[in-house]
Structure formats: C-alpha cells, structure tokens
Design a protein around this motif. Structure first.
Motif, PDB file in Angstrom:
ATOM      1  N   VAL A 123       0.898  -1.173  -0.487  1.00  9.91           N
ATOM      2  CA  VAL A 123      -0.114  -0.064  -0.404  1.00  9.91           C
ATOM      3  C   VAL A 123       0.918   0.940   0.058  1.00  9.91           C
ATOM      4  O   VAL A 123       0.737   2.311  -0.271  1.00  9.91           O
ATOM      5  CB  VAL A 123      -0.863   0.017   0.903  1.00  9.91           C
ATOM      6  CG1 VAL A 123      -1.369   0.919   0.745  1.00  9.91           C
ATOM      7  CG2 VAL A 123      -1.693  -0.953   1.081  1.00  9.91           C
ATOM      8  N   CYS A 124       2.058   0.886   0.696  1.00 10.42           N
ATOM      9  CA  CYS A 124       2.900   2.429   1.214  1.00 10.42           C
ATOM     10  C   CYS A 124       4.192   2.966   0.413  1.00 10.42           C
ATOM     11  O   CYS A 124       3.886   3.970   0.017  1.00 10.42           O
ATOM     12  CB  CYS A 124       2.354   2.499   2.649  1.00 10.42           C
ATOM     13  SG  CYS A 124       1.772   2.024   3.653  1.00 10.42           S
ATOM     14  N   GLY A 125       3.703   1.899  -0.540  1.00 10.18           N
ATOM     15  CA  GLY A 125       5.356   1.397  -1.743  1.00 10.18           C
ATOM     16  C   GLY A 125       6.478   1.393  -0.803  1.00 10.18           C
ATOM     17  O   GLY A 125       6.790   1.586  -0.077  1.00 10.18           O
ATOM     18  N   LYS A 126       7.959   1.597  -1.801  1.00  8.31           N
ATOM     19  CA  LYS A 126       8.900   1.655  -0.945  1.00  8.31           C
ATOM     20  C   LYS A 126       9.725   2.838  -0.291  1.00  8.31           C
ATOM     21  O   LYS A 126      10.766   2.212   0.251  1.00  8.31           O
ATOM     22  CB  LYS A 126       9.883   0.566  -2.173  1.00  8.31           C
ATOM     23  CG  LYS A 126       9.582  -0.816  -2.606  1.00  8.31           C
ATOM     24  CD  LYS A 126      10.506  -0.962  -3.496  1.00  8.31           C
ATOM     25  CE  LYS A 126      10.055  -2.022  -4.215  1.00  8.31           C
ATOM     26  NZ  LYS A 126      10.679  -3.633  -4.851  1.00  8.31           N
ATOM     27  N   GLU A 127       9.232   3.787  -0.828  1.00  8.11           N
ATOM     28  CA  GLU A 127       9.277   5.083  -0.150  1.00  8.11           C
ATOM     29  C   GLU A 127       8.750   5.817  -0.700  1.00  8.11           C
ATOM     30  O   GLU A 127       7.218   6.141  -1.481  1.00  8.11           O
ATOM     31  CB  GLU A 127      10.868   5.642  -1.037  1.00  8.11           C
ATOM     32  CG  GLU A 127      10.442   5.918  -2.473  1.00  8.11           C
ATOM     33  CD  GLU A 127      12.344   6.550  -2.893  1.00  8.11           C
ATOM     34  OE1 GLU A 127      13.473   6.332  -2.525  1.00  8.11           O
ATOM     35  OE2 GLU A 127      12.235   7.295  -3.771  1.00  8.11           O
ATOM     36  N   GLN A 128       8.857   6.961   0.391  1.00  3.46           N
ATOM     37  CA  GLN A 128       7.736   8.262   0.072  1.00  3.46           C
ATOM     38  C   GLN A 128       8.808   9.493   0.403  1.00  3.46           C
ATOM     39  O   GLN A 128       9.588   9.540   1.125  1.00  3.46           O
ATOM     40  CB  GLN A 128       6.575   7.998   1.526  1.00  3.46           C
ATOM     41  CG  GLN A 128       5.826   7.265   1.988  1.00  3.46           C
ATOM     42  CD  GLN A 128       4.589   7.267   0.920  1.00  3.46           C
ATOM     43  OE1 GLN A 128       4.366   8.280   0.025  1.00  3.46           O
ATOM     44  NE2 GLN A 128       3.281   6.602   1.032  1.00  3.46           N
ATOM     45  N   PRO A 129       8.035  10.596  -0.515  1.00  2.00           N
ATOM     46  CA  PRO A 129       8.518  12.045   0.202  1.00  2.00           C
ATOM     47  C   PRO A 129       8.489  12.353   1.756  1.00  2.00           C
ATOM     48  O   PRO A 129       7.389  11.742   2.125  1.00  2.00           O
ATOM     49  CB  PRO A 129       7.767  12.714  -0.629  1.00  2.00           C
ATOM     50  CG  PRO A 129       6.516  12.049  -1.384  1.00  2.00           C
ATOM     51  CD  PRO A 129       7.596  11.169  -1.296  1.00  2.00           C
ATOM     52  N   SER A 130       9.492  13.075   2.208  1.00  4.63           N
ATOM     53  CA  SER A 130       9.390  13.518   3.645  1.00  4.63           C
ATOM     54  C   SER A 130       8.163  14.138   3.748  1.00  4.63           C
ATOM     55  O   SER A 130       7.608  14.564   4.441  1.00  4.63           O
ATOM     56  CB  SER A 130      10.629  14.217   4.010  1.00  4.63           C
ATOM     57  OG  SER A 130      10.664  15.151   3.534  1.00  4.63           O
ATOM     58  N   GLY A 131       7.840  15.629   2.954  1.00  9.19           N
ATOM     59  CA  GLY A 131       6.116  16.131   3.152  1.00  9.19           C
ATOM     60  C   GLY A 131       6.832  17.594   3.905  1.00  9.19           C
ATOM     61  O   GLY A 131       5.796  18.341   3.891  1.00  9.19           O
TER      62      GLY A 131
END
Length: 231
Positions: free
Chosen positions: A53-61
């Motif tokens: 669901v969340c992917g392998k990485e996310q922008p810190s935001g």
C-alpha cells in the motif's frame, strides 16, 4: 486539486463568509511566503512495512518548495484580529489517510470545529496527537472508519500515525477568521481587512516561525513578501 483549492478559499475568505463588516475602510492583503536561501534537496523516507500500500519510499513532505522558492503549507495569520472580528462558527473539515500519507498534511479548523479523520487505506492506522491546550488522543483506526475529533482551544497540533513512523500531519485550531494556508505558489490572501497596522505571524513545521509588520490601506491590495530562512 479540488480539496486544496477549497481549503485556500475557506481560509482566505473567512471574514467575508462570517459577515464581518469592519467599521474602518477595508483593504486586502495579498502575499507570498518564499525561501530565503538555497532550496535544499528533496528528502525521501524509506518504507519497510506495508509496501503493498505504502510503496518502497515516500517524500518526507515536511518542506514543499517550487522552483522559484515558494513554500506550500505555511500557516499565516494576523497576530491580533481587527476589533470586532467574530469568533469563527464551528465547522467540520476532513483529513484522510491515503496511500500511507495524511491528506491534507496541514489544515485549519476554527475553535470548536471538528476534524473528521478518515482511513481510506486497506490496513490499520492510528491517530496520535501531541498537544498542550487540547486533550491528547491516541486512537486505532481500521480501514473505512471515520473518527471525529473536536478541538476547543487555539493551538497548532501535531498528529502522527505510530504504526507508520513517516506519517505526520498538523491541525491548526484558529480563534479568528484571519488565518490562511499557502498554496503551491506560496500565496495567501486576506480580504476585508480594516485599514491599519498589523503583525503577520508565519509558521512552518520545518522552517519555524517569524513575524512581519504590515500596513493595510483602503482600496488596492497590500502586497507582502514573507521570507523564511532555509534549514
């Protein structure tokens, strides 16, 4: 995106919507919040759980800046509202947990207003607030559940998901109508501001706070540029 446009309109036109009629001749403040210094490299957060669901990485935001250095998600408000400014009427706004990100990351709600926290993800989240003026909460949130929380005192409140450590959001509880949230071009606006001198306060989760004096004249909009130092 429609929800972003709606938030900006609600925040910047709130005085008119609440029927505020200043005794003095009124003007308008139009401003931009910009980065003072070099734009830092974008940061990402590696994801090690619930990757389906969340992917392998996310922008810190925590810092969203345009190529021109304009900053999104900055809260701007008048330190002291004009005399006679009404207390905002209670309202209900929504914050979703979607693809393991709070959407929106920052929102404004009036005192005694309610945030309906949603969970659109097919997994378990939770809501954990860090606050001083309002009661703290720590609630588990299965898929599809809505949890309404009412905020009774002015405060900027951090809300995390403990199950997904990168997930963070902010609820800004506003005691008067002159609060705004910057858009992707760092823009904000206050309508129907009585002529006079004011102090603008600025808050950003990563860049901190600052203040700037502004004098509003009757008629054409008063342009304001608010710099925040890069960190």
């Amino acid at each position: 995106m429609r929800w972003r446009h709606t938030l900006i309109v609600l925040a910047t036109a709130a005085a008119a919507a609440l029927g505020f009629s200043p005794a003095a001749p009124a003007g308008e403040i139009q401003g931009r919040v910009v980065l003072d210094g070099a734009i830092p490299p974008a940061r990402t957060v590696p994801i090690t759980i619930d990757q389906y669901v969340c992917g392998k990485e996310q922008p810190s935001g925590d810092l969203v800046v345009s190529r021109e250095g304009e900053i999104r998600n900055v809260v701007v408000w008048l330190e002291a509202p004009p005399p006679g400014a009404p207390t905002p009427a209670p309202a209900t706004v929504s914050m979703d947990q979607k693809a393991c990100v709070f959407v929106p990351r920052v929102l404004i709600v009036p005192v005694e207003g309610t945030v309906e926290f949603l969970n659109s993800d097919p997994l378990l989240h939770n809501l954990h607030s860090v606050s001083r003026e309002n009661p703290s909460f720590n609630r588990t949130q299965p898929k599809g559940r809505t949890i309404p929380i009412t905020f009774g005192r002015p405060e900027i409140i951090r809300v995390d998901c403990d199950l997904h450590a990168w997930m963070r959001s902010w609820v800004v509880v506003a005691p008067h109508p002159f609060y705004a949230l910057t858009d992707g071009q760092g823009r904000f606006r206050f309508d129907n501001v009585p002529a006079g001198s004011y102090v603008l306060r600025v808050w950003h989760e990563r860049l901190g706070e600052s203040t700037q004096k502004v004098t509003v004249a009757e008629g054409p909009a008063t342009p304001v540029r608010l710099p925040l130092r890069a960190r």
